[in-house]
Scaffold this motif. Structure first.
Motif, PDB file in Angstrom:
ATOM      1  N   ASP A 124       0.820  -1.039   0.325  1.00 40.00           N
ATOM      2  CA  ASP A 124       0.016   0.125   0.202  1.00 40.00           C
ATOM      3  C   ASP A 124       0.669   1.670  -0.046  1.00 40.00           C
ATOM      4  N   SER A 140       2.280   0.959  -3.655  1.00 41.90           N
ATOM      5  CA  SER A 140       1.707   2.066  -4.255  1.00 41.90           C
ATOM      6  C   SER A 140       1.302   3.577  -4.264  1.00 41.90           C
ATOM      7  N   ALA A 141       1.278   4.270  -3.492  1.00 41.42           N
ATOM      8  CA  ALA A 141       0.696   5.529  -3.388  1.00 41.42           C
ATOM      9  C   ALA A 141       1.856   6.191  -3.756  1.00 41.42           C
ATOM     10  N   SER A 149       2.109   6.569  -6.907  1.00 35.10           N
ATOM     11  CA  SER A 149       1.578   7.704  -8.111  1.00 35.10           C
ATOM     12  C   SER A 149       2.474   8.917  -7.699  1.00 35.10           C
ATOM     13  N   VAL A 176      -4.378  10.417 -13.411  1.00 30.65           N
ATOM     14  CA  VAL A 176      -3.628   9.640 -12.582  1.00 30.65           C
ATOM     15  C   VAL A 176      -4.442   9.731 -10.684  1.00 30.65           C
ATOM     16  N   THR A 225      -7.578   8.574 -10.523  1.00 36.71           N
ATOM     17  CA  THR A 225      -7.529   7.011  -9.983  1.00 36.71           C
ATOM     18  C   THR A 225      -7.147   7.235  -8.581  1.00 36.71           C
ATOM     19  N   SER A 226      -6.106   7.311  -8.166  1.00 39.10           N
ATOM     20  CA  SER A 226      -5.011   7.812  -7.000  1.00 39.10           C
ATOM     21  C   SER A 226      -6.466   8.021  -6.001  1.00 39.10           C
ATOM     22  N   VAL A 259      -8.910   5.137  -5.541  1.00 41.00           N
ATOM     23  CA  VAL A 259      -8.466   4.009  -5.027  1.00 41.00           C
ATOM     24  C   VAL A 259      -8.571   4.001  -3.350  1.00 41.00           C
ATOM     25  N   THR A 292      -7.937  -0.399  -8.052  1.00 39.28           N
ATOM     26  CA  THR A 292      -6.685  -0.333  -7.948  1.00 39.28           C
ATOM     27  C   THR A 292      -5.853  -1.209  -9.358  1.00 39.28           C
ATOM     28  N   GLN A 324      -6.347   2.080 -11.948  1.00 37.88           N
ATOM     29  CA  GLN A 324      -4.461   2.257 -11.297  1.00 37.88           C
ATOM     30  C   GLN A 324      -3.864   1.708 -12.276  1.00 37.88           C
ATOM     31  N   ARG A 333      -1.173   3.951 -15.619  1.00 39.53           N
ATOM     32  CA  ARG A 333      -0.006   3.959 -15.295  1.00 39.53           C
ATOM     33  C   ARG A 333       0.854   3.228 -16.529  1.00 39.53           C
TER      34      ARG A 333
END
Length: 189
Positions: A102, A105-106, A109, A138, A141-142, A145, A159, A162, A166
């Motif tokens: 997690d 993933s942040a 982004s 971007v 979608t962030s 999520v 996700t 996302q 990407r």
């Protein structure tokens, strides 16, 4: 210059293709719900997902230097190539440490967002519009999520969207590097 163009195109192609390896969840038994479970949950399943993610990370990491040679000599263009390599490094960490997915993933982004902002600063107008649209997607979608995670609803869907965003942005960036004319200050080979 030609070698850098070919190397960057090949590496970006491999990176995007391997980064899209999560799509194998639709043909492999994983026990992960594409609707409820985040895509990162695949990394604790069959090893093929971590292997493909690691391959992607290495390819992104190695794509930075040839991209560095193709862009103009200014800080914003340099930041673009650095962000590709940084994205690859974070992807490698994600493959190695899926339990911290997690946070990573942040971070992915954030690195992608910085890279897209740098493209907005130096790409020509037609391509710049794609970068602006990419940045908006971007961010959207962030936020989707984060919201899905808080509401405990459709996190898997968002996700995966996302991941598509990407991969698409990096494919567009790789296409630009391949089709754009060489900078005037560079020798053409």
């Amino acid at each position: 210059m030609r070698t850098a163009r070919i190397a960057s195109a090949l590496l970006m192609g491999v990176a995007v293709l391997a980064y899209s390896g999560w799509l194998l969840e639709f043909v492999l038994p994983t026990g992960v719900s594409p609707v409820r479970d985040p895509a990162e949950a695949l990394l604790t399943g069959p090893p093929v997902f971590r292997i493909l993610l690691a391959v992607s990370g290495v390819a992104f990491l190695l794509a930075g230097p040839p991209l560095h040679r193709l862009g103009p000599v200014q800080w914003s263009a340099r930041l673009s190539s650095y962000s590709v390599s940084a994205f690859g490094l974070v992807v490698l960490f994600q493959a190695a440490y899926p339990e911290h997915s997690d946070v990573l993933s942040a971070l992915l982004s954030l690195v992608l967002g910085i890279g897209v902002v740098s493209l907005i600063l130096w790409w020509p107008p037609g391509w710049r519009g794609l970068a602006v649209a990419g940045l908006a997607v971007v961010v959207a979608t962030s936020l989707a999520v984060v919201l899905a995670r808080e509401l405990d609803a459709f996190e898997g869907v968002f996700t995966r969207i996302q991941l598509v965003v990407r991969a698409t942005l990096y494919a567009v960036g790789g296409a630009y590097a391949f089709v754009k004319p060489a900078p005037r200050h560079a020798h053409r080979t």
